[in-house]
Structure formats: structure tokens, C-alpha cells
Design an enzyme around this catalytic site. Structure first.
Site, PDB file in Angstrom:
ATOM      1  N   SER B 147     -59.832  61.007  27.766  1.00  0.00           N
ATOM      2  CA  SER B 147     -58.668  62.089  27.677  1.00  0.00           C
ATOM      3  C   SER B 147     -59.200  63.714  27.463  1.00  0.00           C
ATOM      4  CB  SER B 147     -57.756  61.530  26.545  1.00  0.00           C
ATOM      5  OG  SER B 147     -56.647  62.229  26.884  1.00  0.00           O
ATOM      6  N   ARG B 217     -44.712  62.842  18.357  1.00  0.00           N
ATOM      7  CA  ARG B 217     -45.659  61.740  18.585  1.00  0.00           C
ATOM      8  C   ARG B 217     -44.846  60.397  19.131  1.00  0.00           C
ATOM      9  NH1 ARG B 217     -50.738  60.142  19.118  1.00  0.00           N
ATOM     10  NH2 ARG B 217     -51.183  58.189  18.093  1.00  0.00           N
ATOM     11  N   ASP B 312     -52.940  53.893  33.833  1.00  0.00           N
ATOM     12  CA  ASP B 312     -52.828  55.154  33.201  1.00  0.00           C
ATOM     13  C   ASP B 312     -52.025  56.018  33.997  1.00  0.00           C
ATOM     14  OD1 ASP B 312     -53.169  57.568  31.850  1.00  0.00           O
ATOM     15  OD2 ASP B 312     -55.416  57.216  31.857  1.00  0.00           O
ATOM     16  N   HIS B 345     -52.789  54.881  29.242  1.00  0.00           N
ATOM     17  CA  HIS B 345     -53.681  55.630  28.775  1.00  0.00           C
ATOM     18  C   HIS B 345     -54.676  55.229  27.776  1.00  0.00           C
ATOM     19  CE1 HIS B 345     -55.508  59.707  28.720  1.00  0.00           C
ATOM     20  NE2 HIS B 345     -55.120  59.817  27.456  1.00  0.00           N
ATOM     21  N   ASP B 346     -53.834  54.625  26.978  1.00  0.00           N
ATOM     22  CA  ASP B 346     -54.736  54.151  25.379  1.00  0.00           C
ATOM     23  C   ASP B 346     -55.744  53.096  25.922  1.00  0.00           C
ATOM     24  OD1 ASP B 346     -53.533  55.183  23.445  1.00  0.00           O
ATOM     25  OD2 ASP B 346     -52.241  53.754  22.819  1.00  0.00           O
TER      26      ASP B 346
END
Lengths: 203, 372
Positions: B147, B217, B312, B345-346
Site C-alpha cells: 500500500s 477508521r 482489492d 486491500h487487506d
């Protein structure tokens, strides 16, 4: 330590000038590209979809792009390679003609190899009323990854129509060159193609 | 489990930042793993993403904090610390030990707060280069990150071409899309409009803009997961037996996001969140080359590994492929792996077999190339 190549790959390697930039579409485990890098100082890139093959290519020290050829080759700019290879995978691509034109767009030269449907054993099978199953076409009609079937003569005609000049054309059987009646006695056809400047098919 | 303790390294040479501001002195929190060889040729720099730190691997001395990339970095792991000397560094402006907005401003004797200058990805890379000088590392075997960390790896290859043998950018991009910037700005607005923000000087008021951070968040977290992954994990599962006909958390996804937001707001600094999201937004190495990324990468000397994940959507495979195309145009050595993983994405933080195998094999080839 030198690498030993399968006989058809050795022939392909012979067609590639030292120091060339080479793109291999469907590079498998990258053995040929590794050879070209180490022995002929070529700058090589492979394209491969299968993850296990990609890993083997990396292990072999080959730069590999994981991509489905059917998704197009827009990642590769015009004339960005000296030679584009498509070895025993052109028959698995749906848009054969478009793929050939892409090879011509990206490379100065192209080398394609594919199973020759015109081999006499295949003709005999058809005569006997069955689709051929052989060493070069080891699948049943219903589970074959091959989408396109062509003879050596067919592919030469298509290559010309797609804007190529035929630089070299060789038939192999069991690893040996077949000079006599190649379209009948050769099970693997190998074509070396050059962009034909007389034609403007890749524009 | 390997117990690690961070080092704090002080720098007193003034740092000129892209914003025009100068930092007269600062310090960096780092951790290292493995041993630097006598040729100093086996060093790997791990760059972190938004909310991570120098604590990449192993377990902290108090025994409760596992490194954020412990599944990737360690003895026998894909980035094998039996072979490579790995450095984790907390970026300037972060909140885990390096100088940042919560640090004391020597000019005022009070926390910097909003007076801490904005830093860019390129600024971070300059600082990391100074760290490398301090550690006596002329050239990294590899600079690697996921990232935002991948952006730093790319920036390294551009700013210090002779100092990077290999650049590994995972789930990354060469520039944020309008959608990415939009998400970041919503997150920032949540913080900036929190009454406890006090223009960034909340430390002096003994408060924290916790509500803003929580929402920031929650937004971020949504973009890190794939829609499918969320559907599978949570679906429409309910937190309680019956609907409450109110604004509490009826659905498990709500409880989950609130929990994640709450947890984050207790350890992360709001000013750092603002600063890092701006660094993300500003990153665009092609901008100086009329938008031509290939031209920006022309002077790089590294070999590259670019990895994307199919699900992602924060930094989609399209972005990874754009980097690969630019590298191919620049005739750089590049390998690209597109990992079919469900976690969005994680995924770059998770233990996926094909993903880890790609990194492992790539590091084998680096070790062979560098005769490590």
C-alpha cells in the site's frame, strides 16, 4: 552450468539473435527464457497465467508477468521487443488472428509453434471417423484446452494474411526435423515470422 | 517467539521538506531483525502503510504486540531473516516513536500539533536514506512495502536508483484515484470537524478527537475489505435477536466497524492520520514528467516485483498493471503477480499461500543474485 533445452525449444533459441529483447507469451516454467538470458544475453520477459508456472519462472530467474493472454496485451507497447514467442499455445487462444496481429505489433519478429493437425495420424483418425488423439494432441475433443485446430499450410496462410513474411518454417516429429512432406509427417509446426514492411497490417 | 526492542535514533541535521518547511532535529524509531553481513549487502528496508510502524515482526518486550508483518518477515519466513537483515522504521510524522505531531516542538516547548509540517512520501524516503547512511548501508538488497509502503519503495527506486537492488511494491499504486482521495477527505473531515480537534492542538486541552478518528477508521476499514469478503463474514447477520428500531448497532457489520473504530481511536493520533492521508493523496511521481510514469521510472536501476490482489478495490490490479506497463516501457526488469485472494486491500497483510510463495521465491532469486 549450461541448460539443456527440449529439441523444439533449442531450435527456437537458434532463431533468436544474441542480445535480443524477447517476449514469451505463455512462458511456462521459463526454461527457454532462462536459457536465452544466460547463454545469449537476451533481455527476456514472460507472460504466464498459471501461478505455479509463474513461481517456477521466478525461481529460474526469469521476469514474468502474470496475465491472461485473452485479456489483451495492451501492457506491451508497439515494437517494444525484437522477438515475440508463442510456443504451443496459439491454438489455445480464442482470437487467433488478433493474437497474431498483436505479435506483429509488439515484435519485429514472431516465432510461433503449434501442433500440426495435418499430421498423417490425425488425418487417419478422421478417415476412421474419430477425432485424433496423439502425442501432440493428447486430449479428447471434449476436454481439450485447444480451441483452434489448423494445419501447417493453414497457419502459413493466416500469417501472410495477418501481415507477416515467412522467414522460416520447420516441421518436427518426435524432436527431429521433417523435410519431406512436412505438413503430412510433421507433428509440430514452427514458424519464424517477420513484419512485412510491404503491408501495413499492424498499424 | 522472537522478542524485539526498538531503537531510537536521533538526527540533528536539519531536514528540508517538500512543503518548504524545515525540521531542525528529529528522531526515528526502528527495529531490526537478522544480521547485517560483512559486505553489508543483505539489508532489506520494510516501509509501512498508514497505521503500521517500525514493529514489523517478532513480539514486543511487554509480550502483547505481534509485529504487523510477522507472517512475512522472520526466520524461515518469505522474507527470511536468517538470510536478510531487515529494518523496520516508523515514519516521520507517525505516532509510534518517531518525531510527529504529538512530539514536543523545541521552539515552543509544547506538542507540535497542527504545526507539524506535512511530509510527503519523498520526504520519508529522504529520511530513510539518512537512516541507511547512519547504519552504513550503501545499497539495499530490497526495499519492500504494501500500500503506502509500496509507494515508498517506488519512490526509493526513483530517488536513489543506485541504492536499491530490488523494489517490491504490493497492493500499491503510482497515484491515487479521485475516489481514493475522496475517501481520504471524508475521513479527514470527520477528524477536522470533531469539536475536540481544536485546530490540531487538542493535546493542550487534554482531549482527543476520538469521534472523528473512529469515523475515519470506519471509512478506511470499509475500503480495505472486499464486498464479497464483507458479505461472507457478516452478511446481514444481526447483533441482537430483534431489530431495535433505533440507531444502535443492529447488524454485526455495524458492531464490527464501531469496534474497529473505537480500538483505533485509542492508539492512533488524529494529526498523524491527517498527515499520512495527505502524503497518500500527494504521491504522483509521474506528475513531474507530464504524467508519464515510464519517463519517471527511466532512471531507476532496480529490478521490480509488483503484486496486486484481484479483490482489492482500494488499489486495484489496474493500478498495479499501470506500474508494470510503465516499467516495461522504461525497459526495467519487472515481475508481476496478480493474486486471486478474497480479502481485498487487506490481503497484503494476510497469510495467503500463493502470495507468500511469490515473495518467498522472489527473495530466493535475490539471495542467489546477490550471492547471500
Amino acid at each position: 552450468m549450461g541448460r539443456v533445452l527440449r529439441s523444439d525449444l533449442a531450435l527456437v533459441a537458434n532463431w533468436i539473435a544474441p542480445g535480443s529483447a524477447v517476449l514469451d507469451l505463455g512462458c511456462g516454467d521459463g526454461a527457454l527464457l532462462a536459457y536465452l538470458q544466460e547463454e545469449k544475453d537476451c533481455r527476456c520477459v514472460g507472460v504466464e497465467l498459471d501461478s505455479a508456472n509463474c513461481l517456477m519462472s521466478i525461481e529460474n530467474g526469469v521476469e514474468v508477468i502474470q496475465q491472461n493472454l485473452e485479456d489483451g496485451l495492451s501492457m506491451f507497447s508497439d515494437h517494444s521487443f525484437d522477438c515475440v514467442l508463442q510456443l504451443q499455445s496459439l491454438q489455445m487462444v480464442q482470437h487467433t488472428e488478433a493474437m497474431l496481429r498483436e505479435i506483429g505489433r509488439i515484435g519485429q519478429e514472431g516465432i510461433v509453434t503449434f501442433p500440426n493437425f495435418g499430421h498423417w495420424t490425425h488425418r487417419l483418425s478422421i478417415l476412421n471417423g474419430r477425432m485424433p488423439v496423439s502425442k501432440s494432441l493428447p486430449y479428447q475433443w471434449y476436454n481439450s484446452p485447444n480451441l483452434r485446430f489448423s494445419t501447417m499450410v493453414d497457419i502459413i496462410a493466416l500469417a501472410r494474411a495477418s501481415g507477416f513474411r515467412i522467414v522460416d518454417c520447420v516441421a518436427l516429429h518426435e524432436g527431429h526435423e521433417v523435410r519431406f512432406m512436412p505438413n503430412l509427417l510433421g507433428s509440430l509446426a514452427m514458424l519464424r515470422l517477420a513484419r512485412d514492411p510491404a503491408q501495413n497490417a499492424f498499424a | 517467539m522472537h522478542v524485539v526492542t526498538p531503537d531510537l535514533i536521533a538526527f540533528d541535521e536539519a531536514l528540508q521538506l517538500r512543503s518548504g518547511a524545515t525540521l531542525s532535529a528529529y528522531h526515528l524509531a526502528i527495529e531490526t531483525y537478522g544480521t547485517l553481513n560483512s559486505e553489508r549487502s543483505n539489508a532489506v528496508l520494510v516501509c509501512h502503510a498508514l497505521n503500521a510502524s517500525h514493529h514489523v515482526a517478532g513480539i514486543s518486550a511487554n509480550g502483547d504486540d505481534l509485529g504487523w508483518w510477522d507472517n512475512m518477515v522472520g526466520p524461515g519466513k518469505p522474507v527470511d531473516t536468517d538470510r536478510f537483515f531487515v529494518i523496520g522504521v516508523n515514519n516521520l510524522g507517525s505516532c509510534f516513536g518517531s518525531t510527529g505531531p504529538a512530539s514536543i516542538n523545541p521552539d515552543t516547548g509544547k506538542p507540535f500539533g497542527a504545526d507539524f509540517p506535512l511530509v510527503t512520501v519523498e520526504d520519508w524516503v529522504d529520511v530513510q536514506a539518512r537512516l541507511a547512511d547512519r547504519l552504513g548501508i550503501a545499497r539495499f538488497a530490497c526495499v519492500i512495502g504494501g500500500s503506502l509502503g509500496g509507494m515508498q519503495a517506488l519512490a526509493w527506486s526513483i530517488a536513489y536508483p543506485e541504492r536499491v537492488h530490488a523494489c517490491v511494491a504490493i497492493a500499491s499504486t503510482a497515484k491515487l484515484s479521485a475516489q481514493n482521495i475522496a475517501f481520504n477527505d471524508v475521513a479527514r473531515q470527520a477528524i477536522l470537524t470533531d469539536p475536540d480537534f481544536h485546530g490540531g492542538h487538542y493535546y493542550e486541552f487534554g482531549v482527543v478527537p476520538q469521534r472523528g478518528l473512529r469515523v475515519a477508521r470506519m471509512i478506511g476499514h470499509i475500503t480495505y475489505l472486499s464486498g464479497d469478503d464483507m458479505a461472507e463474514k457478516f452478511g446481514r447477520a444481526k447483533s441482537a435477536e430483534v431489530l431495535q428500531y433505533g440507531y444502535g448497532a443492529d447488524f454485526e457489520i455495524e458492531s464490527y466497524l464501531r469496534y474497529q473504530g473505537e480500538k483505533f481511536s485509542r492508539y492512533f493520533d488524529a494529526n498523524t492520520y491527517l498527515l499520512i492521508t495527505k502524503a497518500l493523496d500527494y504521491f504522483d511521481p509521474a506528475a513531474a514528467f507530464g504524467g508519464d510514469l515510464g519517463a519517471a521510472l527511466l532512471n531507476t536501476r532496480a529490478r521490480f516485483l509488483i503484486i496486486s490482489f484481484t479483490t482489492d478495490w482500494r488499489f486495484a490490479p489496474l493500478e498495479g498493471r499501470a506500474i508494470v506497463k510503465a516499467l516495461l516501457d522504461a525497459k526495467r526488469r519487472v515481475t508481476y503477480a496478480e493474486i486471486d485472494a478474497p480479502h481485498g486491500h487487506d490481503a497484503f497483510l494476510l497469510d495467503d499461500e500463493k502470495y507468500h510463495a511469490s515473495v518467498r521465491v522472489y527473495f530466493h532469486s535475490l539471495a542467489r543474485e546477490l550471492a547471500l
